[in-house]
Structure formats: C-alpha cells, structure tokens
Design an enzyme around this catalytic site. Structure first.
Site, PDB file in Angstrom:
ATOM      1  N   HIS A  54       0.852  -1.189   0.000  1.00 12.72           N
ATOM      2  CA  HIS A  54       0.000   0.000   0.000  1.00 12.72           C
ATOM      3  C   HIS A  54       0.883   1.232   0.000  1.00 12.72           C
ATOM      4  O   HIS A  54       2.015   1.204   0.503  1.00 12.72           O
ATOM      5  CB  HIS A  54      -0.920  -0.010   1.228  1.00 12.72           C
ATOM      6  N   ASP A 110      -8.136  -4.381  -0.471  1.00 15.06           N
ATOM      7  CA  ASP A 110      -8.564  -4.835  -1.789  1.00 15.06           C
ATOM      8  C   ASP A 110      -8.122  -6.262  -2.092  1.00 15.06           C
ATOM      9  O   ASP A 110      -8.650  -6.890  -3.000  1.00 15.06           O
ATOM     10  CB  ASP A 110      -8.029  -3.892  -2.871  1.00 15.06           C
TER      11      ASP A 110
END
Length: 453
Positions: A331, A390
């Site tokens: 991320h 996700d």
C-alpha cells in the site's frame, strides 16, 4: 500545387505520438535539481502536505528518538478507530448509515438522529421520472464507471439549484447522490447485461426500510434474496471503503474541483473519473485476475512450494501481466498491516464458511503470508508490505455473486460519503482555489517561418 499523397490516419497518429514522447520527456535530473516530488511523494513515500482535515487520519509509522519506525496501520474516522466502529455495529445493526452520519456530521448519531438520517436517505433514493429508461438504458456500456459518471452529470439537468453554493443545498445534493449511487451502478449493470449480453432485464426498486447494503443485493439479484451474513459482509466492505484520508487521488480531486467553485455533480463526476483508474479503484479487479491466472498455472493450490514458485515468478516479471506486482499486497501508506484488511478478514472467513469456499480462503491466507516475505527478499524496500483491503474485497464480491464490472462502482458507492465530507470541509474552511506550482524547464526559441523549417 501538387496535392500530397496522405498517409493512413493511424500512421499519422503513431508518428505524432512518437514526437510527443520525445518532446515531452523531462530529464530525471531536473526533478532532483528543483526538488520536485513525482506524484507529490518523496523517495520515502511521504506525501506533500497540501491541506488540513479532521475527517480521518492514517498512521503507518511511529517516531522513536527522531526515527520513523514502521508499525501496524491505524485508521480513524472523525477520531474513532475504524476497527472499533466496525466491532461496534457488528452483529447489532448495519453500519453504513451510522458511519456516513459520523463522517458528514462529525459525531456519532443518537438513535433518534440515526432514524432521521435514514429517513433522509430513503427520501432521496429516487430517480427522476423515466431517468432509468431515458439515460441509463439508452447507452449501455461494459465500462460502468463511465456510465456512472454520465448518469451523475445528467442528474444535474434535473436540479433547479444545481449551482447554488449554500451549505444546505450542497448537503442536500450530496445526500441525494449518496442515496442514488447504488441505483445508478446496479441499473447500469443490468442495462449492459441485457443489451450487450442478451440476458434478462429486471429493475427492482429499492426498499426504503432496508439498509444500503441490503438494497444493493436486492436490486442486483433476480429473486431479490440474500442471507443476513451476505448483507452484513457487504455492509462492512462499504464502511471500510468509505473514507481514507484527504491524500488519496479521488479525494484530492474532490478538493481541487470544489475549490474551483464547481457544482456538486461536476465534483463527484471528477472524483469518479479519478477512482476508475487502475492505480486507484481498480485494484481488486487485478487481484481477481491474478488469482485466476494462479489457478491456471498452479494445479495444486494447497502446495505451498508451488504457490511460492508462482509468486516468485510474478515478482520477477515472468507471470501474469509481467509488471512484477502481487496485486493486493502493499500500500502507498501502510507498511506492516492495513487495519481495514485486519478487521475485514473476519468477515471474509465467515462468508467463505457459509459458501463452502474455505479452500479458497486458505489460499488467500497463504498468499497473504508468503508474498511479503518474497517481495522483501527481491525488492529494495523502504517500508514493509502487507495485504491491503482490496486483496480480500474482490474475493468477497465474487462470493456474493457481484459481477466484476461492478467492483469499482461499489467502491464508489462507499467512497462518495468520504468525498461529500471533504467537499463540505473544503467549502467551510477554504475560499481559495487550489493552484499548485509547476517549474518551467523549457528553452526559449525564435520563431522560424514555415518555408524555412
């Protein structure tokens, strides 16, 4: 004058693109010389400070003796830790409406305030007469984010106060768009599925007594049915995607366009256009595509050595899209862990058990464990990597029978709450247009007449 024989159009485009590539190239040394941070982030991934907010906060490092130390990621909405919020409504009630109230109003609602907020959302959950037929059905597309954006912009034509900048009017517009976004997305999918895939067409109206998550499943499914767990897992996904600081691309877009004085519909259309980019809102789709590729290449997905082999080849740019990315792992901000993934994983496991897909869940868990280790060995890392939300959201959507075309629109159905909160905060606090500076590094040249070039 002899008429020149023209090349085919595509050849001209190819030649012009090559020219653009050459003339627009800026030396990397100039970025370093002028201290320009590409992507508004420094080499350590820290973003350029461009505003203040008290809507949410992200933490991925802690300071010890002046040194930044990676830590488990933390995320707060209006001062409340997101994990505490999710655990607070889990098994009690649906959280989307409660957390939406929190982000917009700045406080957790009382029971009476929550009932009033749900009433406002239900009253706003209607589309103009024949809008579904005349707008959504007339131009179906597999690109549902474009369909969603077109529908949002078209709604502006039905608003007599589209450009009025009073806070009351803008809040009313935001509530309306929050309410109808699921309808626009799901109906857009049904139009595409019917007209482009020749499947059956059914349009279910939302039920004002149900939550946002329940209505999404009701409108999507032919028989309107869903289990309580399915609705609660989708509800949690919506809450976890609802907001993520002011620095993400679509929220910053919201701030930028708001600062220009644009109307709410234009602001949200701009944010949608940002979100649809594969570097932002399309990550869970890439996770699903990667997992499908893994299942084709690795015949025994229980064999840890074979899964490790596949992941190593992905990082070495020898498998899947050959970009070297294990999608869903890593991320831009978080290092050791994503708090959204930590709390969401419990919901994912429960749904996998209900669906009889525990082997798939075990595969995801294996990749979550192996991938950071492999990436750290093969890449020069300035911070740790871990599974992000996700990584699991695509798996959840597939278990819910949600078509891939709707993955990013569902993200938008949640994130529009955060966009609305940031739009309002920008209007309340700042009256200047956001205008960043760019340093010109061009050379000045003298004009040469065309016959002498």
């Amino acid at each position: 004058m002899v008429k020149q024989k023209m090349k085919p159009f595509e050849e001209y485009v190819k030649d012009c693109a090559a020219m653009c590539r050459e003339t627009d190239q800026i030396s990397p040394e100039l970025f370093a010389e002028y201290g320009v941070k590409k992507g508004l982030r420094d080499k350590n991934g820290n973003g350029v400070l461009s505003g203040l907010t008290h809507i949410s906060k992200i933490e991925a490092f802690r300071e010890e003796n002046g040194e930044k130390i990676p830590c488990d990621g933390q995320l707060w909405y209006r001062g409340y830790h997101v994990i505490d919020l999710v655990n607070g409504f889990r098994n009690h009630h649906f959280g989307f409406e409660e957390v939406a109230y929190l982000l917009l109003m700045g406080k957790l609602p009382t029971e009476e305030e929550l009932q009033g907020f749900r009433y406002m959302l239900a009253e706003s959950r209607t589309l103009p007469t024949n809008f579904t037929r005349d707008v959504i059905m007339k131009a179906p597309s597999s690109d549902l984010m474009n369909s969603l954006t077109r529908s949002v912009l078209t709604l502006a034509s039905y608003d007599e106060k589209v450009s009025e900048q009073s806070l009351e009017n803008i809040l009313k517009q935001c509530l309306r768009l929050i309410s109808v976004m699921p309808m626009l997305g799901v109906y857009g999918y049904h139009a595409y599925n019917h007209y482009e895939r020749n499947d059956s067409l059914y349009i279910h109206r939302p039920d004002e007594s149900l939550s946002t998550a329940e209505n999404i499943l009701l409108m999507l499914r032919p028989d309107k049915s869903y289990t309580p767990l399915e609705a609660r897992v989708l509800d949690a996904a919506l809450v976890l995607h609802m907001e993520h600081g002011g620095g993400n691309n679509s929220t910053f877009t919201t701030r930028v366009v708001t600062s220009a004085g644009s109307d709410t519909y234009s602001v949200m259309a701009a944010a949608l256009s940002s979100l649809k980019g594969p570097k932002h809102g399309g990550a869970n789709i890439k996770v699903m595509e990667m997992m499908n590729d893994l299942r084709e290449k690795v015949k025994d997905c229980k064999d840890e050595d074979k899964v490790r082999w596949y992941l190593e080849r992905i990082v070495d740019k020898k498998e899947f899209d050959r970009k070297g990315l294990v999608y869903g792992i890593g991320h831009a901000v978080y290092s050791l862990s994503d708090p959204r993934a930590r709390v969401f994983k419990k919901f994912v496991e429960s749904l996998a058990i209900e669906k009889g897909l525990t082997e798939d869940y075990d595969l995801y868990s294996m990749i979550e464990r192996l991938a950071p280790e492999i990436i750290s060995k093969k890449r020069k890392m300035y911070k740790g990597v871990s599974a992000n939300v996700d990584f699991y959201s695509g798996f959840v959507y597939s278990m819910l029978g949600i078509p891939v075309e709707l993955y990013t629109p569902i993200f938008a159905m949640a994130r529009i709450v955060g966009w609305s909160a940031h739009r309002i905060e920008e209007l309340v606090n700042v009256d200047k247009i956001i205008r960043p500076a760019y340093k010109s590094v061009m050379e000045e040249r003298e004009y040469v007449k065309i016959e002498k070039r």
